[in-house]
Design a protein around this motif. Structure first.
Motif, PDB file in Angstrom:
ATOM      1  N   VAL A   1     -75.481   9.781 -14.866  1.00 20.90           N
ATOM      2  CA  VAL A   1     -76.710   9.362 -15.539  1.00 20.90           C
ATOM      3  C   VAL A   1     -77.747  10.471 -15.359  1.00 20.90           C
ATOM      4  O   VAL A   1     -77.877  11.044 -14.271  1.00 20.90           O
ATOM      5  CB  VAL A   1     -77.245   8.033 -14.957  1.00 20.90           C
TER       6      VAL A   1
ATOM      7  N   THR B   1     -80.743   7.877 -18.497  1.00 20.48           N
ATOM      8  CA  THR B   1     -79.877   7.683 -19.665  1.00 20.48           C
ATOM      9  C   THR B   1     -78.464   8.134 -19.312  1.00 20.48           C
ATOM     10  O   THR B   1     -78.266   9.072 -18.529  1.00 20.48           O
ATOM     11  CB  THR B   1     -80.383   8.484 -20.879  1.00 20.48           C
ATOM     12  N   VAL B   2     -77.498   7.454 -19.894  1.00 18.40           N
ATOM     13  CA  VAL B   2     -76.097   7.763 -19.624  1.00 18.40           C
ATOM     14  C   VAL B   2     -75.771   9.148 -20.182  1.00 18.40           C
ATOM     15  O   VAL B   2     -75.953   9.408 -21.375  1.00 18.40           O
ATOM     16  CB  VAL B   2     -75.173   6.706 -20.237  1.00 18.40           C
TER      17      VAL B   2
END
Length: 271
Positions: free
Chosen positions: A224, A211-212
């Motif tokens: 990330v 996930t960013v």
């Protein structure tokens, strides 16, 4: 030059490297490749007189034998420390003055020079150990002829070996300290340069997801968060190669990595 007997314990492949699920290659093949690259590097170390893989796994023993390295069974006990005690006792029975070194089998980027440097330092202490990159585990444990190996591998092994009186060796030796348990570890090993058996699996061209965590819309770079909690950075070139206009914090993305483990591109998981 002192010739060390290097013991490399390899547990059964079916139970190996459970935290590497999701890598492109099956974890059993990864574990075997790691062990073969570790053995190959140890055999090329000028300080190693004998290299012995300690395992009951038939596939491991067959693959190691094909390289010309020695193998020995684990003996009774059922865990890594029992296997090392059994192997070290067998070596000392034939050579009571043997210099012993227990080396973990998950060092696919190991360079012979790093191992030689650590073993040279180890000659100054009856027992010594090298911690892994995070500093909590152990990648190398040594014992001079008048000392027992007394292995204490497992969670928190660096503290256990320190408490047992083994001297902590503080050299850099990056390829020796980079054991691999997670995809992020494997990416770090890739940056150092993988051995031929691991490289042949194409693992550094794998896609990882996360996930960013950060995104700078001015530089088009950020980080990330991988599923194991590790952050990987991506630069402007990686973002520009992705045909994305922006990223949102918390957005799920797929990371493409190059041969050296750096992020080369990002994509949405559905793309």
């Amino acid at each position: 030059m002192t010739a060390w007997t290097v013991l490399i314990p390899v547990k059964g492949l079916a139970a190996a490297k459970s935290r590497l699920r999701g890598a492109r290659a099956p974890r059993e093949r990864l574990a075997l490749a790691f062990a073969l690259d570790t053995t190959r590097a140890a055999a090329r170390c000028r300080a190693a007189g004998r290299v012995i893989v300690v395992s009951n796994d038939a596939a491991v023993r067959e693959a190691v034998a094909a390289t010309g390295a020695e193998t020995i069974g684990e003996g009774p006990g059922g865990d890594l420390n029992a296997a090392l005690r059994h192997a070290s006792a067998a070596v000392r029975a034939g050579d009571p003055r043997a210099h012993l070194a227990a080396l973990t089998a998950d060092l696919p980027a190991l360079r012979p020079a790093d191992l030689a440097g650590a073993l040279a330092e180890a000659l100054r202490h009856p027992r010594a150990f090298v911690p892994d990159a995070p500093g909590t585990g152990t990648v190398l444990l040594t014992a001079l002829p008048d000392a027992g190996l007394a292995p204490g591998f497992g969670p928190g092994s660096a503290a256990a070996h320190r408490a047992s009186g083994a001297a902590e060796l503080r050299g850099a030796w990056p390829s020796l300290r980079r054991d691999v348990d997670t995809p992020a570890d494997l990416a770090e090993a890739g940056r150092l340069g993988l051995g031929p058996h691991t490289a042949a699996l194409g693992v550094m061209s794998q896609d990882m997801q996360g996930t960013v965590a950060t995104f700078d819309d001015q530089t088009r770079s950020g980080t990330v968060l991988l599923d194991d909690g590790t952050e990987l950075a991506y630069d402007t070139a990686a973002f520009d190669a992705s045909d994305l206009r922006l990223l949102r914090l918390g957005q799920r993305v797929r990371l493409e990595t190059g041969a050296d483990g750096t992020v080369t591109g990002l994509a949405l998981p559905t793309m």
